[in-house]
Enzyme design. Structure first.
Site, PDB file in Angstrom:
ATOM      1  N   PRO A 195       0.768  -1.228   0.000  1.00 50.26           N
ATOM      2  CA  PRO A 195       0.000   0.000   0.000  1.00 50.26           C
ATOM      3  C   PRO A 195       0.803   1.285   0.000  1.00 50.26           C
ATOM      4  O   PRO A 195       1.494   1.593   0.958  1.00 50.26           O
ATOM      5  CB  PRO A 195      -0.772  -0.093   1.306  1.00 50.26           C
ATOM      6  CG  PRO A 195       0.015  -1.032   2.182  1.00 50.26           C
ATOM      7  CD  PRO A 195       1.123  -1.595   1.372  1.00 50.26           C
ATOM      8  N   GLU A 196       0.654   2.039  -1.038  1.00 50.92           N
ATOM      9  CA  GLU A 196       1.043   3.442  -1.013  1.00 50.92           C
ATOM     10  C   GLU A 196      -0.267   4.221  -0.979  1.00 50.92           C
ATOM     11  O   GLU A 196      -1.332   3.619  -0.882  1.00 50.92           O
ATOM     12  CB  GLU A 196       1.906   3.783  -2.232  1.00 50.92           C
ATOM     13  CG  GLU A 196       3.186   2.972  -2.273  1.00 50.92           C
ATOM     14  CD  GLU A 196       4.127   3.391  -3.401  1.00 50.92           C
ATOM     15  OE1 GLU A 196       4.125   4.558  -3.791  1.00 50.92           O
ATOM     16  OE2 GLU A 196       4.870   2.522  -3.904  1.00 50.92           O
ATOM     17  N   HIS A 198      -3.155 -15.056   9.615  1.00 48.85           N
ATOM     18  CA  HIS A 198      -2.789 -13.642   9.721  1.00 48.85           C
ATOM     19  C   HIS A 198      -3.980 -12.698   9.791  1.00 48.85           C
ATOM     20  O   HIS A 198      -3.826 -11.504   9.584  1.00 48.85           O
ATOM     21  CB  HIS A 198      -1.851 -13.223   8.591  1.00 48.85           C
ATOM     22  CG  HIS A 198      -0.690 -14.157   8.410  1.00 48.85           C
ATOM     23  ND1 HIS A 198       0.222 -14.402   9.415  1.00 48.85           N
ATOM     24  CD2 HIS A 198      -0.316 -14.926   7.372  1.00 48.85           C
ATOM     25  CE1 HIS A 198       1.118 -15.282   8.987  1.00 48.85           C
ATOM     26  NE2 HIS A 198       0.814 -15.616   7.758  1.00 48.85           N
ATOM     27  N   ARG A 242       3.089  -9.753   7.571  1.00 48.14           N
ATOM     28  CA  ARG A 242       4.371  -9.269   8.104  1.00 48.14           C
ATOM     29  C   ARG A 242       4.224  -8.480   9.397  1.00 48.14           C
ATOM     30  O   ARG A 242       5.218  -8.165  10.045  1.00 48.14           O
ATOM     31  CB  ARG A 242       5.088  -8.429   7.034  1.00 48.14           C
ATOM     32  CG  ARG A 242       5.490  -9.278   5.854  1.00 48.14           C
ATOM     33  CD  ARG A 242       6.152  -8.479   4.776  1.00 48.14           C
ATOM     34  NE  ARG A 242       7.529  -8.144   5.093  1.00 48.14           N
ATOM     35  CZ  ARG A 242       8.346  -7.518   4.257  1.00 48.14           C
ATOM     36  NH1 ARG A 242       7.911  -7.151   3.080  1.00 48.14           N
ATOM     37  NH2 ARG A 242       9.582  -7.262   4.603  1.00 48.14           N
ATOM     38  N   LYS A 290      18.577  19.976   1.047  1.00 45.78           N
ATOM     39  CA  LYS A 290      18.690  18.537   1.313  1.00 45.78           C
ATOM     40  C   LYS A 290      19.810  17.938   0.488  1.00 45.78           C
ATOM     41  O   LYS A 290      19.817  18.049  -0.729  1.00 45.78           O
ATOM     42  CB  LYS A 290      17.366  17.827   0.972  1.00 45.78           C
ATOM     43  CG  LYS A 290      16.420  17.718   2.137  1.00 45.78           C
ATOM     44  CD  LYS A 290      15.372  16.638   1.882  1.00 45.78           C
ATOM     45  CE  LYS A 290      14.496  16.392   3.090  1.00 45.78           C
ATOM     46  NZ  LYS A 290      15.265  15.820   4.214  1.00 45.78           N
TER      47      LYS A 290
END
Length: 273
Positions: A2-3, A94, A113, A156
DNA sequence: ATTGAGACCTGTCGGC
DNA sequence: TGCCGACAGGTCTCAA
């Protein structure tokens, strides 16, 4: 999985079955995911009505009638399944959390996970919550544009790709769409992030291109995820296409893969500068 | 303060 | 077939 686009599509799927419904039961099968579940998680949910299911970056934000908010994150492998009560809903490996709603919907969180996350936050404390407080602009909101991006990248020294993965720069991009956006914008993931801004933090033209690419790639991905659309899994422009021909116009380049920050970056060295 | 490396977990896939 | 290493769409913590 998922993004931002995937989380948004999850939100759209669970919102209709959760909103205006009460939690009639909550089953929690372990005491933690990435972090422990909050104290009395079950008790604080049962009987509450879901007012609204919203999203911030990759977090699902569930507003409750109790003035608390349920915060959820899918991690790498989290997903939600929606069943109807009595439909012979079997639990599978899960399945860590089951929300039974007064609408008869059964919403199950599955996460092999266990990098996922759930918490309950009091009304006032939402934006101060540690996982939300440092997030940058929502990429599909009005605050996000080339100016915001340039400001965040100013000074940055890290690479542009890594900067895009930094949720303080822009909130919701992940490893796939960062590569995709850079390809659309024709910018090298290896560039120093600060090169899209002037010294004073004003945008170079590349910052506007990149911001537009991010908006476009996310919007299109959300559109593509929507269940009414057939062509679900159209593949990506560069992600997972190592050695393939670049798909841009008549670029003759081929897609390379590199590791940045321990994760794969895919790009065309020919047209991404 | 910023940056990079490692950690957290399980599943899957390709190569031998 | 079975075993092994590499890798997976995220984020936190720690040390330099």
């Amino acid at each position: 999985m998922p993004e931002l686009p995937e989380v948004e599509s999850v939100r759209r799927r669970i919102a209709p079955v959760m909103e205006d419904a009460r939690f009639t039961d909550v089953i929690v099968r372990r005491r933690n995911l990435r972090a422990p579940f909050p104290k009395r998680f079950r008790e604080r949910l049962i009987g509450r009505t879901v007012l609204e299911v919203t999203r911030r970056a990759k977090y699902l934000v569930v507003l409750l009638s109790s003035d608390e908010t349920l915060l959820m994150h899918l991690g790498m492998s989290g997903s939600f399944r929606v069943d109807q009560e009595g439909d012979g809903t079997l639990s599978v490996a899960h399945d860590h959390v089951v929300f039974q709603m007064s609408s008869g919907a059964v919403v199950t969180f599955n996460d092999p996970r266990r990098f996922g996350f759930m918490d309950l936050v009091g009304a006032g404390g939402l934006s101060a919550h540690p996982v939300l407080s440092a997030l940058g602009p929502e990429p599909l909101s009005a605050e996000f544009d080339g100016f915001a991006l340039a400001r965040a990248c100013k000074g940055k020294r890290t690479s542009l790709k890594l900067a895009l993965l930094d949720q303080r720069v822009v909130a919701g991009l992940g490893n796939i769409y960062a590569s995709e956006a850079l390809h659309i914008a024709g910018l090298s993931p290896l560039r120093r992030a600060s090169t899209i801004a002037t010294r004073s933090g004003l945008p170079h033209p590349s910052a506007h291109r990149l911001a537009a690419a991010i908006t476009a790639v996310l919007t299109e991905a959300i559109e593509r995820q929507s269940p009414t659309r057939q062509y679900r899994s159209a593949r990506f422009r560069v992600y997972d296409r190592e050695s393939e021909r670049c798909r841009r116009g008549r670029c003759e380049g081929s897609i390379r893969r590199r590791t940045q920050g321990g994760r794969s970056t895919f790009f065309c060295p020919r047209c991404q500068r």
